[in-house]
Design a protein around this motif. Structure first.
Motif, mmCIF file in Angstrom:
data_model
loop_
_atom_site.group_PDB
_atom_site.id
_atom_site.type_symbol
_atom_site.label_atom_id
_atom_site.label_comp_id
_atom_site.label_asym_id
_atom_site.label_seq_id
_atom_site.Cartn_x
_atom_site.Cartn_y
_atom_site.Cartn_z
ATOM 1 N N THR A 383 29.817 -8.274 -28.746
ATOM 2 C CA THR A 383 30.934 -9.161 -29.027
ATOM 3 C C THR A 383 31.271 -10.037 -27.839
ATOM 4 N N THR A 384 31.247 -9.458 -26.628
ATOM 5 C CA THR A 384 31.604 -10.200 -25.421
ATOM 6 C C THR A 384 30.353 -10.601 -24.649
ATOM 7 N N ILE A 385 30.543 -11.524 -23.711
ATOM 8 C CA ILE A 385 29.410 -11.984 -22.907
ATOM 9 C C ILE A 385 28.911 -10.866 -22.004
ATOM 10 N N ALA A 386 29.816 -10.001 -21.530
ATOM 11 C CA ALA A 386 29.385 -8.851 -20.724
ATOM 12 C C ALA A 386 28.567 -7.887 -21.576
ATOM 13 N N GLY A 387 28.985 -7.673 -22.821
ATOM 14 C CA GLY A 387 28.235 -6.794 -23.718
ATOM 15 C C GLY A 387 26.846 -7.321 -23.999
ATOM 16 N N LEU A 388 26.701 -8.659 -24.075
ATOM 17 C CA LEU A 388 25.387 -9.252 -24.308
ATOM 18 C C LEU A 388 24.455 -8.985 -23.126
ATOM 19 N N VAL A 389 24.968 -9.118 -21.914
ATOM 20 C CA VAL A 389 24.139 -8.869 -20.727
ATOM 21 C C VAL A 389 23.720 -7.406 -20.670
ATOM 22 N N ILE A 390 24.640 -6.497 -20.966
ATOM 23 C CA ILE A 390 24.312 -5.069 -20.951
ATOM 24 C C ILE A 390 23.284 -4.748 -22.031
ATOM 25 N N ILE A 396 23.513 -0.894 -16.889
ATOM 26 C CA ILE A 396 24.772 -1.408 -16.346
ATOM 27 C C ILE A 396 24.418 -2.126 -15.049
ATOM 28 N N PRO A 397 24.398 -3.447 -15.036
ATOM 29 C CA PRO A 397 23.900 -4.174 -13.863
ATOM 30 C C PRO A 397 24.804 -3.997 -12.639
ATOM 31 N N GLN A 401 23.138 -8.954 -9.340
ATOM 32 C CA GLN A 401 21.902 -8.814 -10.107
ATOM 33 C C GLN A 401 21.845 -9.933 -11.143
ATOM 34 N N ALA A 402 20.645 -10.476 -11.388
ATOM 35 C CA ALA A 402 20.496 -11.637 -12.269
ATOM 36 C C ALA A 402 19.498 -11.330 -13.384
ATOM 37 N N PHE A 403 19.744 -11.939 -14.530
ATOM 38 C CA PHE A 403 18.878 -11.768 -15.695
ATOM 39 C C PHE A 403 18.699 -13.124 -16.368
ATOM 40 N N MET A 413 28.693 -11.415 -11.017
ATOM 41 C CA MET A 413 29.478 -11.724 -9.829
ATOM 42 C C MET A 413 30.416 -10.579 -9.440
ATOM 43 N N LYS A 414 30.956 -9.886 -10.445
ATOM 44 C CA LYS A 414 31.913 -8.829 -10.141
ATOM 45 C C LYS A 414 31.808 -7.728 -11.187
ATOM 46 N N ARG A 415 31.880 -6.494 -10.714
ATOM 47 C CA ARG A 415 31.825 -5.329 -11.599
ATOM 48 C C ARG A 415 32.880 -4.328 -11.158
ATOM 49 N N GLU A 416 33.624 -3.803 -12.124
ATOM 50 C CA GLU A 416 34.633 -2.775 -11.860
ATOM 51 C C GLU A 416 34.259 -1.526 -12.652
ATOM 52 N N LYS A 417 33.893 -0.487 -11.920
ATOM 53 C CA LYS A 417 33.375 0.747 -12.521
ATOM 54 C C LYS A 417 32.174 0.388 -13.389
ATOM 55 N N ASN A 418 32.240 0.612 -14.686
ATOM 56 C CA ASN A 418 31.106 0.309 -15.560
ATOM 57 C C ASN A 418 31.314 -0.981 -16.349
ATOM 58 N N ARG A 419 32.300 -1.783 -15.947
ATOM 59 C CA ARG A 419 32.623 -3.016 -16.674
ATOM 60 C C ARG A 419 32.219 -4.227 -15.855
ATOM 61 N N ILE A 420 31.506 -5.148 -16.508
ATOM 62 C CA ILE A 420 31.205 -6.433 -15.888
ATOM 63 C C ILE A 420 32.404 -7.335 -16.130
ATOM 64 N N THR A 421 33.042 -7.771 -15.061
ATOM 65 C CA THR A 421 34.266 -8.554 -15.209
ATOM 66 C C THR A 421 34.063 -10.044 -14.988
ATOM 67 N N ARG A 422 32.981 -10.431 -14.309
ATOM 68 C CA ARG A 422 32.771 -11.859 -14.076
ATOM 69 C C ARG A 422 31.273 -12.155 -13.961
#
Length: 436
Positions: A383-390, A396-397, A401-403, A413-422
């Protein structure tokens, strides 16, 4: 050949010549009618019929049974071609002897290709609606006569194809109505006849039955709710300072939603005599919560909102745990785009950088990004852009890290725990490939 010889020739063979010309014209009529009735706009015919055009009704009846129509037209066309070729062969044999067969074949090939194929098809395809309306009545009469033969031929064809495992269905089209309409809108947009905003709105309507509440809901991690055990004055201040008119009320745990507080109900209660923020019973003014499954599609939920005259629902999973909230505005925004008013919070989710890249919050929905930037990122698995990358990276990048996938370069650019935030997104270079 002299003039006298030409006149003598015409005097002897004029019945054959007139018959050949007439048959070529008949063949051209069948070919043009087939092309026009195949390419005719059904929506245009429907509009004309609704406005009282009787010929449009005939066209609609003809194209409802395309297999019967095409079969009848092919029978008429082939009869005209075969008969005209036979007459031409007979005529040329009498004139040129045994070489008449080759000459007749050559002459009729040129005549039929030009006057009975290319010319009528070009004419019909240039104005299919007008051609179809003009040909509707005679074709209707012809199909009524030849239709039974056409149906018999089609039955034989279906039986032969069935032997080889090929099944033809008259009821199931290759494209659904939604797919056909979406394809038409996309084509018109590429041609410049439909602007992007109109295409997005029409696409949003068509997508309602394909999307579930889990795709658009406000997730529980971003959901604002109030605790029934807090002090009344704290609850009143929280509700009045919130940009939202409705807030879930929970007790003990966020999964135990006991009501929904509407700001108007709160103001009415505070207007009562001897009622103040310090002694208000928030539970009494709360409305009964409405729980809906997260698998409900948006079309059904929109109808439910309209039927129940409600704007707010709590989304739960198959275990009954609260997953988030959905409002009528959330569904309408899928059609018309973002709806903002003077109390909405400006969500800084997407930012254009000077180098052409896009900085995106991980929680930004893929559909919103596609709509805003006219991208085509898939949203079936995430649903989200972070979910698409995962989903695409199957991990969990880490930060930085780049893809690369779907023609874009995604940099964490930024990750908090297991969540990609930016994330930073830019067009992929030709030498960048999707990681294994």
């Amino acid at each position: 050949m002299t003039l006298d010889g030409t006149l003598a020739f015409l005097a002897v063979y004029w019945p054959e010549i007139v018959s050949i010309v007439a048959l070529v014209l008949i063949s051209a009529f069948f070919v043009g009618s087939e092309t026009a009735l195949t390419a005719v706009s059904r929506s245009r015919m429907h509009t004309l019929e609704a406005n009282g055009e009787m010929r449009a009704g005939l066209v609609r009846q003809l194209i409802e049974r395309r297999d019967r129509l095409i079969g009848a037209l092919l029978i008429g066309n082939n009869l005209a071609n075969i008969l005209s070729s036979s007459l031409a062969t007979s005529l040329f044999l009498g004139l040129f002897g045994s070489s008449g067969v080759a000459l007749a074949t050559l002459a009729m090939t040129v005549i039929l290709v030009i006057f009975a194929e290319v010319l009528p098809k070009s004419w019909a395809i240039s104005s299919p609606d007008r051609f179809a309306l003009s040909a509707a009545l005679p074709i209707k009469l012809f199909v009524a006569v030849v239709g039974p033969i056409s149906s018999l031929v089609n039955a034989v064809v279906r039986r032969i194809l069935g032997i080889f495992g090929v099944t033809l269905s008259r009821e199931i089209p290759m494209l659904t109505a939604h797919e056909e309409l979406r394809g038409t809108v996309d084509l018109l947009h590429r041609e410049g006849a439909v602007v992007k905003a109109d295409r997005d709105r029409l696409g949003g309507i068509l997508d309602l039955s394909q999307l579930e509440l889990s795709d658009i809901m406000v997730h529980r991690t971003a959901m604002r709710a109030i605790n029934a055990d807090d002090a009344p004055e704290v609850l009143v201040r929280t509700i009045l300072e919130s940009p939202y008119t409705r807030m879930p009320l929970w007790r003990g745990t966020i999964d135990n939603i006991i009501g929904v507080v509407h700001a108007k109900d709160l103001l009415r209660a505070l207007a009562e005599p001897n009622v103040g923020p310090e002694n208000l019973d928030i539970v009494k003014i709360a409305q009964k919560p409405w729980f809906v499954p997260d698998s409900t599609n948006l079309e059904d939920q929109l109808n439910a909102f309209l039927r129940r005259k409600q704007h707010f629902a709590l989304v739960v999973d198959e275990y009954g745990e609260v997953q988030g909230i959905v409002t009528l505005e959330d569904i309408l925004e899928e059609i018309v785009g973002d709806i903002s008013d003077e109390h909405d919070i400006d969500m800084q989710g997407v930012r254009q950088e000077s180098d052409g890249s896009i900085v995106v919050d991980g929680s930004v929905p893929i559909r919103d990004l596609n709509r805003a930037l006219d991208w085509q990122l898939p949203d079936e698995e995430a649903t989200t852009i972070a979910g698409l990358v995962i989903h695409e990276s199957m991990t969990i990048p880490e930060e930085r890290q780049a893809f690369t996938f779907y023609g874009k370069r995604f940099i964490v650019m930024k990750r908090e725990k297991n969540r990609i935030t930016r994330l930073r997104i830019r067009p992929a270079a030709e030498n960048e490939t999707k990681p294994l």
